[in-house]
Scaffold this motif. Structure first.
Motif, short mmCIF file in Angstrom:
data_model
loop_
_atom_site.label_atom_id
_atom_site.label_comp_id
_atom_site.label_asym_id
_atom_site.label_seq_id
_atom_site.Cartn_x
_atom_site.Cartn_y
_atom_site.Cartn_z
N LYS A 153 -7.37 15.85 -34.15
CA LYS A 153 -6.34 15.15 -33.38
C LYS A 153 -6.14 15.79 -32.02
O LYS A 153 -5.90 15.09 -31.02
CB LYS A 153 -5.03 15.16 -34.18
CG LYS A 153 -5.06 14.26 -35.41
CD LYS A 153 -3.81 14.38 -36.25
CE LYS A 153 -3.87 13.47 -37.47
NZ LYS A 153 -2.71 13.63 -38.36
N GLN A 154 -6.22 17.13 -31.95
CA GLN A 154 -6.10 17.80 -30.66
C GLN A 154 -7.25 17.39 -29.73
O GLN A 154 -7.03 17.13 -28.54
CB GLN A 154 -6.06 19.31 -30.86
CG GLN A 154 -4.79 19.80 -31.53
CD GLN A 154 -4.82 21.29 -31.85
OE1 GLN A 154 -5.86 21.84 -32.21
NE2 GLN A 154 -3.68 21.94 -31.74
N CYS A 155 -8.46 17.33 -30.27
CA CYS A 155 -9.60 16.91 -29.46
C CYS A 155 -9.46 15.45 -29.03
O CYS A 155 -9.81 15.09 -27.89
CB CYS A 155 -10.90 17.11 -30.24
SG CYS A 155 -11.37 18.84 -30.47
N ASP A 156 -8.96 14.61 -29.92
CA ASP A 156 -8.75 13.19 -29.57
C ASP A 156 -7.74 13.07 -28.43
O ASP A 156 -7.94 12.27 -27.50
CB ASP A 156 -8.25 12.42 -30.79
CG ASP A 156 -9.32 12.21 -31.85
OD1 ASP A 156 -10.51 12.41 -31.53
OD2 ASP A 156 -8.96 11.85 -32.99
N THR A 157 -6.65 13.83 -28.49
CA THR A 157 -5.63 13.77 -27.43
C THR A 157 -6.20 14.27 -26.12
O THR A 157 -5.96 13.68 -25.05
CB THR A 157 -4.39 14.58 -27.82
OG1 THR A 157 -3.84 14.05 -29.03
CG2 THR A 157 -3.33 14.54 -26.73
N LEU A 158 -6.95 15.36 -26.17
CA LEU A 158 -7.56 15.89 -24.94
C LEU A 158 -8.54 14.89 -24.35
O LEU A 158 -8.55 14.66 -23.13
CB LEU A 158 -8.28 17.21 -25.24
CG LEU A 158 -8.95 17.90 -24.06
CD1 LEU A 158 -7.94 18.22 -22.96
CD2 LEU A 158 -9.67 19.17 -24.50
N THR A 159 -9.35 14.25 -25.19
CA THR A 159 -10.29 13.23 -24.71
C THR A 159 -9.55 12.06 -24.07
O THR A 159 -9.95 11.56 -23.01
CB THR A 159 -11.16 12.72 -25.88
OG1 THR A 159 -11.88 13.82 -26.44
CG2 THR A 159 -12.14 11.66 -25.41
#
Length: 304
Positions: free
Chosen positions: A258-264
């Motif tokens: 989820k953190q990677c999704d938000t950063l993307t």
């Protein structure tokens, strides 16, 4: 005793079992105190109870020891996915025990030691819980220095000692319409399809604890160089350069995903750059000329 805080427009609730005001241990949270309605959803809640016991050794699995630069955090997990963190300061002294549900929505902690140790322990607990719980709410805690110019936020990331605070200091010194929002750990959120950035109770060595927000104009990674120049980053390069700057939890696939999704998603909504620079006046002028966005008069979280 219960206290509520509004951090990046999220409600956080702290309950102490003893008749102690947690603000005594969290002076940097003063500007974030709020009166939350009972029906308002909390990002997480935490009970401070020094009688909190660690998870039994035979019921937990060791994950890793993390060196934060200020101490060591030991992370364990039980069969139900609950996490245990033992927070030691730079001298190796245990300051706090945190036991949290998998999504960090419910936490308990015990504090240990003298006043300074307990302050350090509780601050660390709050950062861990915020980073973990924020993942499900498109919220990221960044290691960055944040300046606001004409109502728009500009965040600078870099390895420690590279010069992110120097760059924001040069913006403040040499460029008009600037003020410092945070110097170490601002918070980024995706709100209604826009990227907003917030001051936080965590600001490193600079006491800048401001309950404010602004639209994020750009995120810039700093690299030292012999001349000043700015490169706009392609999305994949931006992801690789900015991922180390977030307070991530790589051991948890759900949270980290989820953190990677938000950063993307953030990278798709704003421009990201690398600033190659000297620590001088010209670097601020060159950077500002290239990355500056039009001002936005709306500041949805005025300073308290």
């Amino acid at each position: 005793m219960e206290r509520s805080f509004r951090i990046a427009d999220h409600i956080v609730r702290i309950t102490t079992t003893a008749n102690i005001d947690c603000l005594q241990l969290l002076p940097s949270f003063q500007s974030f105190v709020t009166t939350a309605r009972a029906e308002e959803t909390s990002l997480f809640s935490i009970v401070i109870d020094d009688d909190t016991k660690p998870i039994a050794k035979d019921q937990r699995q060791h994950i890793h020891n993390y060196d934060t630069g200020n101490g060591i955090i030991t992370v364990d997990e039980d069969a139900n996915g609950h996490y245990q963190f033992i927070i030691n300061n730079i001298n190796g002294m245990p300051c706090a025990l945190l036991v949290a549900t998998k999504d960090f929505s419910q936490c308990r902690c015990a504090l240990n030691g003298d006043y300074n140790m307990r302050c350090y322990g509780l601050n660390s607990v709050m950062m861990l819980a915020f980073a973990g719980a924020g993942a499900a709410r498109e919220t990221l805690l960044f290691h960055a220095s944040l300046v606001r110019q004409d109502g728009v936020g500009y965040a600078f990331t870099a390895k420690s000692g590279t010069g992110k605070s120097t760059q924001t200091a040069n913006w403040l010194r040499y460029l008009p319409g600037c003020d410092l929002m945070n110097d170490d750990n601002p918070i980024v959120r995706i709100v209604n399809g826009s990227v907003m950035i917030y001051g936080s109770p965590w600001s490193g060595k600079t006491p800048c604890y401001r309950n404010i927000c602004a639209p994020l104009g750009a995120m810039t990674q700093i690299e030292r160089a012999k001349t000043n120049s700015v490169d706009k980053l392609e999305p994949l390069d931006a992801l690789l350069k900015l991922l180390p700057a977030i307070s991530s939890m790589k051991w948890d696939k759900d949270i980290y995903g989820k953190q990677c999704d938000t950063l993307t998603k953030m990278i798709g909504l704003i421009d990201c750059y690398t600033l190659h620079c000297l620590p001088d006046r010209e670097s601020a002028i060159v950077c500002n000329r290239i990355i500056k966005k039009q001002s936005c008069p709306e500041d949805r979280s005025p300073e308290i």
